[in-house]
Design an enzyme around this catalytic site. Structure first.
Site, PDB file in Angstrom:
ATOM      1  CG  ASP A 142      -2.020   1.006   1.170  1.00 45.72           C
ATOM      2  OD1 ASP A 142      -2.092   1.730   0.165  1.00 45.72           O
ATOM      3  OD2 ASP A 142      -2.813   1.073   2.122  1.00 45.72           O
ATOM      4  CG  ASP A 172      32.652 -29.994   9.926  1.00 49.52           C
ATOM      5  OD1 ASP A 172      32.547 -29.704   8.720  1.00 49.52           O
ATOM      6  OD2 ASP A 172      32.201 -31.046  10.425  1.00 49.52           O
TER       7      ASP A 172
END
Length: 844
Positions: A328, A690
C-alpha cells in the site's frame, strides 16, 4: 475448574461462567497464573527450539552417525577400546559444537520474537489488561475489537455488530456475523454463531467473550494435530532438501561400492565397515542444519539491527530472493501522518458545519484506531457539552462507512442526529439530497456531477477525499445498517499524506537490487497515480479494481507484470494479484498492516508487516518491520541476501575440497595395500575442517552477490561439485604419488602426510571458493580468517603432540612438509584458475 463442557455453545452464558469458575469481570491475576501452570501455554505445538536435551539429541539423529556409533561400539568389544573411544569422542565433540551453536541461535531468535509478541486484551478483576496470547487460559474474558486475533475457542457474552473472518477454519469467504445466543448441541461448526474460534479474527465490531478452550483443545488445534499442519515449504527449504538428496545419492553409491570392494579384497570386515562409514560422515555435511541455523539466526540478529524482525527464519531466503514487492502507499511511500487539509461544503468552500459534524463522528466512534479519525480529532477541538452518543454502526470493508447517532440538546426538545462518514462514493449512494452553501437542500441528482468534479480536482492534487452526510432520525435511540438511507450530503473532508522526501530514491534503490515495486491500494486511481508519479512509477501502467473484476486470470497474468499501480482494489483482489505474480515466476513480497491484509500476507512468498499493525496482520507476517519505511526494507533485503550468500558458501565448501578429499580417499583405498586413513583419522579430519566453516555466518559478502535476487540452483551446485571436486582429486592423487614414489613414505608417514594435506587444503580452499573474485581481492571476515589460520597451525602441530601416536600419526621430515606445502600452493592456484573459467561459462 471441572472438565470442559463438550458443547459449550449450547449453554447459557451464566451457566458456562459458573462451570468455568469465572465471572464477567474475568479471573483474578493469581487464579490466571494457577490455571496457566495447570493448563500450560496456549500453543498448537510445544516450544522446543531452545530446550537443551531435545536439541542435543537432535545432533545424533543422522542415520549415518547412529550406525557409526553402533559400529564403534562393536569395535569396542571386538578390537579393543582405544579406537572405539577415540571415534566416539570425536563424534561427541562434533555434536557438542553443533548443539552449542544451534542453542545460541535459537535463544537469539526467541529474544527477537519477543519484540513483536502478539497480545490480547483480557479482563483481570474487571480491569482491561494486555497479555501475550500464549498466556490466555480457560475462564479469561476477552475484550475484542476489529483487527484482533481470537486466541482460543470462546462463547460470546456481549457483541456489537461483530463480524469474524473464519476462512482459515471453515473456508467461508465472507465475514460471518456473530451474536449472543444459545444453540443446539449438535450445531455444525459453521452454524455456531454464538461462538468464536482460535485461528480466526475480528473484521468489524466489538465483543466480550469467555475463553473455554485453548491450544490443542481448540477446534483449530484439533485440525492441526490431525493433519500435522505445518507452514508451506519455502524455496530455501526446498533447496536444502534437494541438496540433501543429491549428497545422499552420491554417498550411498560410493560407500556401498567401497565397502563391497574392500571386503572382496579380503580386508578386515569391521575395519572396512568403519572406513566406509567414516567416509560417509566426511561426504555428508552433517553440520549443514547447524550452519543453516547459525547463518539464519545471525542474519536475523543483523536484520534486527536494521529494525527488521524475522518471525520465520526460513523466510530470510525468500526475502533475499524477492523480486517483486507489493505494498500500500500509506506510510511506506507517503509520510504516513494523515492531516486534515480542509472541511468543505458541496461548492468547495470551507465549512464549519462539516468540520464539526466530522469531529462529532470521530470523537464518539469506538472501533479500531485509525489515522483518519486521529487526524480529525487533532485538527481542531470542539466543546461537546450537550452532546451524547446514543449508538454506533462501526466501519466495515463492505459499506466503507462509519455512522454515529448523537443526541443534541435543542431549545424545545432533544434531537437525534445520525452522522455518517466514509468513502465518497459509498456515502453518496445513501444520500437523496445535498445541503447547499445557503443551508437549503437540493436533490442529489442535481449536484452529483459537481461533487464528482470536486473529487477529481482533489484527487489530481493527491488528496484523499471522504464524504460526510447526516439525517435526523427523530426519537430513535438505536441504528443499524438499514438506517443509512435518505441521508443529506453535507460536504467533503480532504486529507493529505504527501510522498516521503526520499521515497523516489528508495524505490530506485529497490530497483537497483532487482526488486520492482507495485502499489496496491483501495484509494481512487487519481490519488494512486499522483503518488506513483511522485516516486517515479509510470502511472500510465495502472489497473483498477473494476477492471480486475471483468478480467480473466489468463488476461491478468499477461498484464500483471506491466502494471505498477493497482487502485480502487478490494481486499479479496489483493490475493488474486499476488497469486498471478507468483504464477508468472516471481518471488513476491507483500507489505501490509491492516485487517484486510491477512490473506494477502499468507498468499505472498514473504509476508511483511509492521510493529504497529493490527494483531491479525502481525500474526500472518513472516517478517515485521519496527518502522513502516521502505528504506528499512531495503536494508533488510541486503541482509537477507548476505545470509543466503553465506549459507551457499558452506555448500560450496562442502562440495569442493571435502567432497574431493573423500572421493580421492575412496579411490585410493582400492589400489593401496592399506587404508589411506584410519576411520578415527577421517573423523578428526572432518572435525577440524568443520571449525572454520562454522564461522561463515560472520563472513563478508561481495557486493555482486547482493545486487540481484538469487535462488537455490541444484544444477549449478552439481556442476560446482564436479568441477572443484575434480580439481581437488587431481591434487590428492598428486599427493599420493609424491608420498609413495618420491618420498617413499611408510604407512604411518603416508597417513600423516595425507591428513596434513587434506585438512590444510580443505581449510585454505575456503578462502578461494567463498568469493567469485580472486581470493586476494576479497577480504574474508575476521573470524573466518582467524579460524582458518588457527586450524592450519593446529594441524601442523598434531603429529608433534604427545597424543599423535593414539591417532596413528608420526612426525614428518622437513622434506615431506616442503613437498606437501608445494602441492597445496599449486592446488590453490589451480582452484583460482578453475574458478575464473567456471564463472565465465556458468552463470549464477
Amino acid at each position: 475448574m471441572g472438565p470442559l463442557p463438550p458443547a459449550f455453545w449450547s449453554l447459557p452464558a451464566e451457566a458456562l461462567l459458573q462451570h468455568l469458575h469465572t465471572t464477567v469481570k474475568g479471573l483474578t491475576s493469581e487464579e490466571a497464573r494457577r490455571r496457566l501452570a495447570q493448563c500450560g501455554p496456549s500453543l498448537l505445538k510445544p516450544e522446543t527450539g531452545a530446550q537443551a536435551w531435545p536439541l542435543l539429541l537432535a545432533q545424533f539423529q543422522s542415520p549415518i552417525i547412529l550406525i557409526l556409533v553402533f559400529a564403534a561400539g562393536l569395535s569396542f568389544f571386538l578390537s579393543g577400546p582405544a579406537d572405539a573411544l577415540i571415534i566416539l569422542t570425536i563424534i561427541f565433540v562434533s555434536a557438542l559444537l553443533g548443539f552449542w551453536q544451534e542453542r545460541g541461535a535459537a535463544e537469539a531468535v526467541r529474544k527477537l520474537l519477543a519484540i513483536v509478541q502478539i497480545k490480547a486484551e483480557v479482563l483481570r478483576e474487571g480491569i482491561p489488561r494486555e497479555i501475550p496470547v500464549e498466556e490466555i487460559v480457560p475462564g479469561d474474558v476477552l475484550v475484542l475489537s476489529a483487527g484482533g486475533s481470537i486466541p482460543g475457542d470462546c462463547l460470546i457474552l456481549e457483541s456489537r455488530d461483530l463480524f469474524v473472518d473464519e476462512a482459515t477454519l471453515t473456508g467461508e469467504t465472507y465475514p460471518v456475523e456473530k451474536t449472543v445466543g444459545v444453540l443446539a448441541s449438535d450445531a455444525a461448526l459453521a452454524q455456531r454463531t454464538n461462538s468464536l474460534f482460535m485461528g480466526t479474527h475480528v473484521v468489524s465490531g466489538s465483543a466480550t467473550a469467555v475463553v473455554v478452550r485453548t491450544g490443542t483443545e481448540t477446534e483449530f488445534g484439533k485440525v492441526s494435530q490431525r493433519l500435522k499442519l505445518r507452514p508451506p515449504e519455502t524455496e530455501f527449504e526446498r533447496g536444502v532438501r534437494r541438496f540433501g538428496y543429491l549428497l545422499l545419492e552420491v554417498t550411498l553409491v560410493l560407500v556401498i561400492a567401497i565397502f563391497a570392494i574392500n571386503v572382496y579384497l579380503a580386508r578386515p570386515v569391521l575395519d572396512s565397515f568403519l572406513f566406509s562409514l567414516a567416509l560417509a560422515v566426511g561426504l555428508t555435511p552433517q553440520l549443514l542444519p547447524a550452519i543453516i541455523s547459525i547463518n539464519l539466526a545471525h542474519g536475523a540478529k543483523r536484520m534486527a539491527g536494521q529494525k527488521v524482525i524475522v518471525k520465520r527464519l526460513a523466510s530470510i531466503e525468500n526475502f533475499g530472493s524477492m523480486d517483486v514487492l507489493c505494498s500500500d502507499k500509506t506510510g511506506t511511500l507517503t509520510e504516513g501522518v494523515v492531516r486534515l487539509q480542509a472541511a468543505l461544503d458541496v461548492d468547495g468552500a470551507a465549512s464549519e458545519k462539516v468540520l464539526f459534524q466530522a469531529y462529532l463522528n470521530a470523537s464518539f466512534e469506538t472501533g479500531f484506531m485509525n489515522p483518519i479519525d486521529e487526524a480529525i480529532r487533532s485538527h481542531r477541538s470542539f466543546d461537546l457539552t450537550g452532546y451524547r452518543k446514543l449508538d454506533e454502526e462501526p466501519y466495515d470493508f463492505v459499506r466503507k462507512r462509519l455512522t454515529i447517532l448523537v443526541a443534541t440538546a435543542g431549545p424545545h426538545q432533544e434531537t437525534h442526529l445520525m452522522i455518517t462518514k466514509g468513502a465518497l462514493p459509498n456515502v453518496m449512494e445513501v444520500c437523496t439530497t445535498a445541503e447547499a452553501a445557503d443551508g437549503t437542500r437540493v436533490e442529489m441528482a442535481k449536484v452529483r456531477e459537481r461533487i464528482q468534479r470536486q473529487l477529481e480536482r482533489f484527487s489530481l492534487q493527491g488528496f484523499r477525499t471522504l464524504g460526510i452526510a447526516c439525517r435526523d432520525v427523530g426519537s430513535a435511540i438505536r441504528i443499524g445498517k438499514d438506517h443509512e438511507a435518505d441521508m443529506t450530503f453535507v460536504g467533503f473532508l480532504v486529507f493529505s499524506d504527501p510522498p516521503k522526501a526520499g521515497a523516489a530514491a528508495t524505490v530506485r534503490s529497490l530497483k537497483n537490487l532487482g526488486v520492482s515495486l507495485k502499489i496496491i491500494t483501495g484509494d481512487n486511481r487519481l490519488v494512486a497515480a499522483y503518488v506513483g508519479r511522485g516516486v517515479d512509477l509510470a502511472d500510465h501502467r495502472l489497473l483498477t479494481g473494476a477492471e480486475l473484476r471483468t478480467m480473466s486470470d489468463e488476461a491478468l497474468s499477461k498484464r500483471v507484470n506491466e502494471v505498477n499501480v493497482f487502485a480502487e482494489v478490494e481486499p479479496n483482489q489483493k490475493d488474486r494479484i499476488i497469486r498471478s505474480l507468483k504464477q508468472t515466476g516471481h518471488v513476491v513480497g507483500y507489505l501490509g498492516d491492516g485487517i484486510n491484509d491477512a490473506s494477502a500476507l499468507h498468499a505472498a512468498d514473504v509476508g511483511i508487516s509492521v510493529d504497529s499493525a493490527v494483531d491479525v496482520a502481525k500474526a500472518a507476517a513472516d517478517i515485521v518491520l519496527l518502522e513502516k519505511d521502505l528504506e528499512v526494507l531495503v536494508q533488510g533485503v541486503r541482509e537477507g541476501r548476505t545470509t543466503f550468500a553465506n549459507t551457499l558458501k558452506y555448500v560450496f565448501m562442502a562440495t569442493s575440497a571435502n567432497f574431493g578429499n573423500m572421493f580421492s580417499m575412496a579411490g585410493a583405498s582400492l589400489f593401496l595395500s592399506f587404508l589411506p586413513l584410519l576411520p578415527k583419522q577421517i573423523l578428526l579430519t572432518n572435525l577440524l575442517t568443520d571449525i572454520p566453516e562454522m564461522t561463515i555466518a560472520t563472513d563478508r559478502v561481495d557486493g555482486e552477490l547482493i545486487d540481484k535476487p538469487r535462488r537455490w540452483d541444484i544444477a549449478f551446485i552439481r556442476k560446482f561439485m564436479l568441477t572443484f571436486g575434480l580439481v581437488s582429486s587431481v591434487f590428492d592423487y598428486l599427493t599420493f604419488g609424491a608420498l609413495l614414489f618420491i618420498l617413499h613414505a611408510t604407512t604411518e608417514q603416508f597417513r600423516t602426510g595425507w591428513f596434513l594435506e587434506s585438512v590444510v587444503s580443505a581449510s585454505v580452499i575456503v578462502l578461494v571458493v567463498r568469493s567469485r573474485r580472486p581470493f586476494f581481492k576479497s577480504v574474508p571476515g575476521r573470524y573466518l580468517l582467524s579460524a582458518t589460520l588457527g586450524i592450519v597451525a593446529l594441524t601442523l602441530m598434531v603429529p608433534l603432540m604427545p597424543l599423535s601416536g593414539v591417532f596413528g600419526f608420526a612426525p614428518l621430515p622437513l622434506s615431506f612438509l616442503l613437498v606437501l606445502g608445494s602441492i597445496v600452493l599449486c592446488y590453490v592456484l589451480a582452484a583460482e584458475a578453475a574458478k575464473k573459467v567456471f564463472y565465465k561459462r556458468v552463470n549464477f
